[in-house]
Scaffold this active site. Structure first.
Site, mmCIF file in Angstrom:
data_model
loop_
_atom_site.group_PDB
_atom_site.id
_atom_site.type_symbol
_atom_site.label_atom_id
_atom_site.label_comp_id
_atom_site.label_asym_id
_atom_site.label_seq_id
_atom_site.Cartn_x
_atom_site.Cartn_y
_atom_site.Cartn_z
ATOM 1 N N ILE A 138 0.861 -1.168 0.000
ATOM 2 C CA ILE A 138 0.000 0.000 0.000
ATOM 3 C C ILE A 138 0.905 1.227 0.000
ATOM 4 C CG2 ILE A 138 -2.015 -1.075 1.056
ATOM 5 C CD1 ILE A 138 -1.169 -0.118 3.742
ATOM 6 N N ASP A 139 0.391 2.338 -0.505
ATOM 7 C CA ASP A 139 1.202 3.539 -0.675
ATOM 8 C C ASP A 139 1.801 4.020 0.647
ATOM 9 O OD1 ASP A 139 0.529 3.558 -3.360
ATOM 10 O OD2 ASP A 139 -1.155 4.947 -3.073
ATOM 11 N N LYS A 140 2.878 4.747 0.520
ATOM 12 C CA LYS A 140 3.562 5.300 1.690
ATOM 13 C C LYS A 140 2.587 6.033 2.615
ATOM 14 C CE LYS A 140 5.733 9.237 1.416
ATOM 15 N NZ LYS A 140 6.699 10.326 1.120
#
Length: 317
Positions: A138-140
């Site tokens: 999942i994105d930062k």
């Protein structure tokens, strides 16, 4: 500042330079601050060495990243929240701001570094030395649940479930405006944007590029100029929720890439110092690839999103 390790782009907001670079790239704010101090950053062609320097919207920047000295991730004693763990896999609740695996600009301080320490190196080797155990990410700046494989058997079994879209994944998001209809499905092909290769975009259905993507959304709560929505994924494409909701005119609050926050809400986000996309991986379910048991996990919405919901919902109470 030329070279393969250079990052270039356009600053998207009037704020401190280190914060602006973190918003415009995959770099953490601390990494951006260090690179600025080392003289690795130029703005409009001039080297800047103060992380506190004021950045201006529309200015161009370039960042020179030194080549990584060692591509192999190292164990680091970084606290993580473990939701479930056995000898084959581990489910963690990732905080916003943490990168999943080492890459250019983020050589350490990642979830992988933390897991190598926590699991004493016992992670699946299928992902390679930089991404051991990583089946999905999942994105930062997205928080929430992530499953990581500790054995190769678990890695292969989990990867198969992601490939056949049998994983249960539900996200909570705060989007601008009120979706009409309040519940629906976005079925839109996703691929790299022609204008900006770092961004994803909706592509024509008959395009030979990109991948099929489906998101089911449901409005849970109407807030002031925004809404709390649940998004269930049939597919797991890069930035899928962010791009799909933006494509129907309801970009996530705080998303620096795919939309602008409605003007009436900007003072609220500024007061809360809310500077990430309002997205949380709240539920994750799958069949244990070794035991065959059905596992399901949930994660409470994090404090920063809860505060945002409370502040934007006061006029509706």
């Amino acid at each position: 500042m030329a070279g393969q390790q250079d990052i270039t782009g356009i600053i998207q907001s009037d704020t401190r330079l280190d914060k602006a670079l973190a918003e415009a790239t995959e770099l953490s704010r601390e990494r951006a601050k260090a690179l600025i101090a080392e003289g690795k950053v130029a703005v409009d062609g001039a080297v800047v060495t103060s992380p506190k320097a004021k950045a201006q919207t529309g200015s161009s920047f370039s960042i020179h990243l030194p080549p990584p000295s060692n591509p192999q991730a190292i164990p680091q004693d970084i606290p993580i929240v473990v939701t479930y763990e056995d000898e084959h896999l581990i489910v963690v609740d990732k905080p916003a701001g943490m990168v999943v695996h080492p890459a250019a600009g983020n050589p350490d301080g990642t979830l992988v570094n933390a897991l190598l320490h926590h699991c004493r190196g016992q992670l699946s080797g299928i992902g390679g030395v930089a991404r051991p155990g990583i089946v999905h990410r999942i994105d930062k700046d997205t928080s929430g649940l992530l499953v990581v494989a500790k054995s190769d058997a678990a890695h292969e079994g989990l990867a198969k479930q992601f490939a056949d879209h049998s994983m249960e994944r539900a996200y909570l998001a705060v989007c601008g405006g009120h979706p009409v209809p309040p519940s629906g499905t976005v079925n839109a092909r996703l691929g790299r944007s022609d204008r900006d290769r770092k961004k994803m975009a909706v592509l024509p259905d008959d395009s030979s590029r990109g991948k099929h993507a489906v998101t089911h959304y449901k409005t849970l709560e109407r807030l002031e100029h925004c809404a709390l929505v649940e998004c269930r994924l049939e597919t797991g494409r890069t930035h899928q929720v962010r791009v799909h909701l933006a494509s129907i005119g309801h970009a996530l609050l705080g998303d620096p890439v795919y939309g602008r926050t409605p003007a009436p809400l900007r003072p609220i986000l500024k007061a809360l110092d809310f500077d990430r996309q309002a997205l949380h991986a709240a539920r994750l379910g799958f069949i244990h690839p070794v035991t065959g048991n059905r596992l399901s996990f949930s994660s409470e919405i994090p404090a920063d999103m809860r505060e945002l919901i409370d502040e934007t919902g006061h006029s509706n109470r």
